[in-house]
Design an enzyme around this catalytic site. Structure first.
Site, mmCIF file in Angstrom:
data_model
loop_
_atom_site.group_PDB
_atom_site.id
_atom_site.type_symbol
_atom_site.label_atom_id
_atom_site.label_comp_id
_atom_site.label_asym_id
_atom_site.label_seq_id
_atom_site.Cartn_x
_atom_site.Cartn_y
_atom_site.Cartn_z
ATOM 1 N N HIS A 307 0.836 -1.202 0.000
ATOM 2 C CA HIS A 307 0.000 0.000 0.000
ATOM 3 C C HIS A 307 0.876 1.260 0.000
ATOM 4 O O HIS A 307 0.711 2.150 -0.845
ATOM 5 C CB HIS A 307 -0.915 -0.031 1.237
ATOM 6 C CG HIS A 307 -1.817 1.145 1.371
ATOM 7 N ND1 HIS A 307 -3.165 1.091 1.136
ATOM 8 C CD2 HIS A 307 -1.569 2.445 1.720
ATOM 9 C CE1 HIS A 307 -3.711 2.269 1.331
ATOM 10 N NE2 HIS A 307 -2.759 3.114 1.691
ATOM 11 N N GLU A 308 1.838 1.316 0.906
ATOM 12 C CA GLU A 308 2.683 2.511 1.004
ATOM 13 C C GLU A 308 3.566 2.682 -0.226
ATOM 14 O O GLU A 308 3.742 3.786 -0.727
ATOM 15 C CB GLU A 308 3.538 2.476 2.273
ATOM 16 C CG GLU A 308 2.747 2.555 3.573
ATOM 17 C CD GLU A 308 1.719 3.674 3.610
ATOM 18 O OE1 GLU A 308 1.969 4.747 3.026
ATOM 19 O OE2 GLU A 308 0.636 3.461 4.198
ATOM 20 N N HIS A 311 1.610 4.251 -3.001
ATOM 21 C CA HIS A 311 1.581 5.719 -2.933
ATOM 22 C C HIS A 311 2.879 6.307 -3.491
ATOM 23 O O HIS A 311 2.878 7.205 -4.330
ATOM 24 C CB HIS A 311 1.470 6.185 -1.483
ATOM 25 C CG HIS A 311 0.116 6.042 -0.874
ATOM 26 N ND1 HIS A 311 -1.011 6.566 -1.443
ATOM 27 C CD2 HIS A 311 -0.285 5.475 0.294
ATOM 28 C CE1 HIS A 311 -2.049 6.304 -0.656
ATOM 29 N NE2 HIS A 311 -1.633 5.634 0.406
ATOM 30 N N ASP A 384 -7.071 8.050 2.719
ATOM 31 C CA ASP A 384 -6.757 8.425 1.334
ATOM 32 C C ASP A 384 -8.024 8.810 0.575
ATOM 33 O O ASP A 384 -8.042 9.770 -0.196
ATOM 34 C CB ASP A 384 -6.101 7.258 0.593
ATOM 35 C CG ASP A 384 -4.868 6.750 1.301
ATOM 36 O OD1 ASP A 384 -4.201 7.566 1.960
ATOM 37 O OD2 ASP A 384 -4.577 5.555 1.194
HETATM 38 ZN ZN ZN Z 1 -2.771 5.163 2.061
#
Ligand code: ZN
Length: 489
Positions: A307-308, A311, A384
């Site tokens: 997930h990170e 980004h 987010d």
């Molecule tokens: Zn996030």
């Protein structure tokens, strides 16, 4: 991805009609250094400024300069006398002590603070007393914090609060009663300037309004340096970099960061605060403390890593994105399971349509990675989603960035200084069309983010694996693996 919380604080700082005091532009660059630079020379010329610093409750400091000539004429003060004299402050609110210092040849004169009344008991007679005392103690400053408590707009309703109205009338009378130079300066602060009675804000009542905005990059650096003087700090600390990382922080938050850094050094049995302490303290202020005992399952840890990196990759592979500074999957007490920190090299005042779109894509990058890799989605993207939606909506309703609605304002910001709430100003039908447009916009960017990750699947895997093992990686490590060192800041 946890973004830096932004909040505004405003203080309309104003002086009474008669007092010839000029407040400087704003808080922005009020450093002790600067004050010392402006320090009054032994024999002042006619344009000498005597700077004074006002520290408001949150530690927000701002300077107001008082022209020497004006002071001298108005109050018959000379520099020599000033060194001896103390400015007294009559604080409108018992709990909130403000300090006024007159800095003169490196002599800081602490002001004597006199608390007179608590704000909630400020009735008409108290106002009269307050100003009577003020005139006796002159030269002095009357500071009324949260002036909206008594200065709210009057209405014609029968149910209107009589007592409050009387208080306001008395205040207006007292301000009008200032015959020229009686040496009383009225300062007032509020977070709701729009709610004040027009009689208070009309020209002639208060001479100046000073909007206290969040400090810019230079301001943040200066404020950090001022607070850092109170602690022992390593010589090699890069204040500019810390200030960059603390984008959007208020003066009070910056003071808090220094404090946190000092505490961290003490906990680690060190006597000197290092740059690492400061960086960690910024994260504490933004995202809370590290949750050392948080137990994530192995799968969860993998999901968070992807997930990170999602980004970070989407940010790095688009143009005009702020460089990635740090990526971590160490959970924080705020509830964030990890975050990607992007740091702009300079303060941004204008953003292009493309930049906002890229930002939305970056917000969706976390979820996109989950989809691309695991084929299932989690609750991890809630923050987010909130941020992306907010941006997309603002593009359409406030920034005029959609073809359909062109330059028509669909939303107005009702309270600029308290949270920045907005209210819709359009028909129900238009609202429906806006909603549809917002969904379309976010969807497009989400798809773009997914495509970026699909095209760079190898790097995504490699970086996520690296983050999973290391738990925290720097922007340089990230760019090195991505093979774009040249582009790294
Ligand atoms: Zn996030």
């Amino acid at each position: 991805m946890k973004n830096i919380r932004k909040y505004m604080m405003a203080a309309a700082c104003m002086t009474a009609a008669a007092a010839l005091v000029a407040c400087t532009e704003a808080v922005k660059r009020d450093t002790e250094e600067e004050i010392q630079e402006m320090t009054v020379p032994k024999k002042p010329g006619p344009i000498t400024k005597v700077p004074a610093t006002l520290t408001c409750n949150g530690g927000e400091e701002f300077t107001f300069s008082v022209s020497k000539v004006q002071w001298a004429e108005t109050y018959e003060w000379t520099i020599a006398e000033q060194e001896k004299s103390k400015i007294s402050i009559i604080d409108g609110q018992g709990t909130n002590v403000i300090t006024v210092r007159v800095v003169n040849d490196d002599v800081v004169i602490p002001a004597q603070s006199v608390s007179v009344v608590a704000k909630n008991e400020l009735g008409a007679s108290k106002v009269r007393d307050l100003f009577k005392q003020a005139k006796e103690k002159a030269p002095c400053i009357v500071f009324i914090d949260e002036i909206d408590a008594i200065g709210k707009k009057r209405d014609n309703q029968l149910s209107s609060n009589d007592e409050r109205e009387q208080t306001l009338n008395q205040l207006l009378t007292e301000m009008d009663g200032f015959e020229g130079n009686n040496g009383v300066i009225i300062l007032a602060a509020t977070n709701r300037p729009e709610s004040l009675d027009p009689a208070l804000t009309r020209p002639g009542r208060f001479d100046r309004r000073v909007p206290v905005e969040l400090p810019d990059l230079q301001g943040r650096e200066a404020i950090l340096r001022v607070h850092a003087k109170k602690i022992k700090i390593a010589d090699d600390v890069d204040f500019k970099q810390i200030a960059r990382m603390a984008s959007g922080a208020s003066g009070a938050e910056l003071a808090n960061m220094i404090n946190e850094a000092a505490l961290r050094a003490v906990r680690n049995h060190r006597t000197v605060v290092t740059e690492a302490d400061l960086e960690e303290s910024i994260e504490v202020v933004i995202a809370g403390y590290q949750k050392k005992n948080a137990v994530l399952s192995d799968h969860e840890k993998q999901v968070v890593s992807y997930h990170e990196i999602g980004h970070a990759l989407v940010a790095a592979l688009q143009t005009h994105s702020a460089p990635v500074q740090k990526i971590t999957i160490i959970p924080r007490t705020s509830g964030a399971l990890g975050y990607t920190m992007q740091v702009d090299t300079a303060d941004k005042n204008l953003m292009t349509k493309e930049e906002i779109e890229n930002k939305i894509a970056t917000f969706t990058g976390g979820r996109a990675a989950e989809e691309v890799v695991f084929g299932e989605i989690t609750t991890g993207a809630s923050n987010d989603i909130e941020q992306a939606t907010k941006l997309a909506r603002a593009m359409i309703t406030r920034y005029g960035m959609s073809e359909e609605f062109d330059m028509v304002a669909m939303e107005t910001v009702t309270n600029q200084y308290l949270g920045g709430d907005t209210s819709l100003a359009c028909s129900a039908d238009t609202q429906n069309r806006i909603d549809a447009k917002v969904v379309e916009l976010v969807k497009t960017q989400h798809q773009k983010a997914k495509n970026i990750l699909l095209e760079n699947r190898e790097k995504l895997d490699e970086l996520a694996k690296y983050l999973y093992e290391k738990e925290t990686i720097t922007g340089e490590e990230f760019m090195r693996i991505l093979g774009q060192e040249g582009k790294a800041q």
